[in-house]
Design a protein around this motif. Sequence first.
Motif, PDB file in Angstrom:
ATOM      1  N   UNK A  17       0.177  -1.265  -0.304  1.00 32.25           N
ATOM      2  CA  UNK A  17       0.223   0.148  -0.146  1.00 32.25           C
ATOM      3  C   UNK A  17       1.319   1.420  -0.170  1.00 32.25           C
ATOM      4  N   UNK A  18      -0.006   1.943  -1.558  1.00 32.83           N
ATOM      5  CA  UNK A  18       1.489   2.953  -0.918  1.00 32.83           C
ATOM      6  C   UNK A  18       2.190   4.080   0.444  1.00 32.83           C
ATOM      7  N   UNK A  19       0.446   4.831   0.692  1.00 32.21           N
ATOM      8  CA  UNK A  19       0.226   5.550   2.252  1.00 32.21           C
ATOM      9  C   UNK A  19       0.999   4.365   2.875  1.00 32.21           C
ATOM     10  N   UNK A  54      -2.102   0.619  -5.584  1.00 28.71           N
ATOM     11  CA  UNK A  54      -1.245  -0.498  -6.138  1.00 28.71           C
ATOM     12  C   UNK A  54      -1.900  -1.446  -6.223  1.00 28.71           C
ATOM     13  N   UNK A  55      -1.335  -2.302  -7.275  1.00 28.62           N
ATOM     14  CA  UNK A  55      -1.858  -3.796  -7.966  1.00 28.62           C
ATOM     15  C   UNK A  55      -0.895  -4.893  -7.424  1.00 28.62           C
ATOM     16  N   UNK A  56       0.326  -4.208  -6.711  1.00 31.68           N
ATOM     17  CA  UNK A  56       1.424  -5.267  -7.332  1.00 31.68           C
ATOM     18  C   UNK A  56       2.805  -4.792  -7.563  1.00 31.68           C
ATOM     19  N   UNK A  57       3.392  -5.958  -7.839  1.00 27.09           N
ATOM     20  CA  UNK A  57       4.768  -5.514  -8.593  1.00 27.09           C
ATOM     21  C   UNK A  57       5.065  -6.334  -9.393  1.00 27.09           C
ATOM     22  N   UNK A  58       5.443  -5.445 -10.763  1.00 29.22           N
ATOM     23  CA  UNK A  58       6.104  -6.484 -11.536  1.00 29.22           C
ATOM     24  C   UNK A  58       6.755  -7.770 -11.071  1.00 29.22           C
TER      25      UNK A  58
END
Length: 308
Positions: A17-19, A54-58
């Motif tokens: 989560x970015x925040x 946020x949808x995860x890391x590549x």
Amino acid sequence: MLFRQLEYLVALSRERHFARAAQACHVSQPALSEALRKLEEEFDVSLVRRGRKYEGLTPEGERIVVWAQRILADRDALKDEVDALRSGLSGRMRIGSVPTASGAVAELTGPFCAAHPLVTVEVTADMQSVDILRQLQNFELDAGVTYLREDISDQFHTVPLYQERYVLLLTAADGLARRTTATWAEASRLPLCLLTGSMQGRRVLDELFAQAGTQPSPRLETDSVAALFAHVRTGRWASVVPHAWLHVFGVPHGMRAVPLVEPAAAVPVGLVIAAREPGSVMARALTDIARTTDVAAALERVPGDPLP
């Protein structure tokens, strides 16, 4: 590429989560996002799957975050090593422990803190074995205290500490309380409160009950050994607890601890650290303490009433 950018990437991977990642790094969310974009430009690869949230890391990001964890851990290890050479060991030691072994951790942290007065120790005492091993690999812990099972890989170094034995904890009014021993089969027929099934300590108990040809049906489960003592105190429950916890609580008034037999089992518990070189100076220092401290003998000293 700056260490700070790698810290942001690791925090985002952990918090998802970015925040929350920004809060953990004590920066604003826009500052964290911009730093990660610059990191992507430097690597010329996308690290984060971005959408409305946020949808995860590549896949590339997942791989790079492993390197980031290693680089940051090596940086911290180098700093600790230099500090130790200059003025003695300092900083923070992070230890994870399974709940059943958390009482034994104090037998290590006491002499460790005496030998290294500038170090602060952080103990997380309610962890599952699998999480301890994972966090050691991810550089989130310096050391762990857990069961030394056969499935611990050669990615870890271990130091045996003691053999975990088990007692039936029940009220003094119970008929089995007057016995010198009780069997696992007899224990299974009591109204039991036990650790939750997801915990390694409970899985060990289930294996021992199975060896006795029986299966427990606990009416209450918890992730806390202290909570087991509290429930037995009410007079409605019995429990199976590690003998080592009698070193912490003794045998409380009105209760009895009866050794369990058939089988009379013991399970090894020890210190676990990641097998990497040069490794954490904190982990090496704690390992030295573990190898020179007789934890098993200390845990045999039970305050209050002795075992029947």
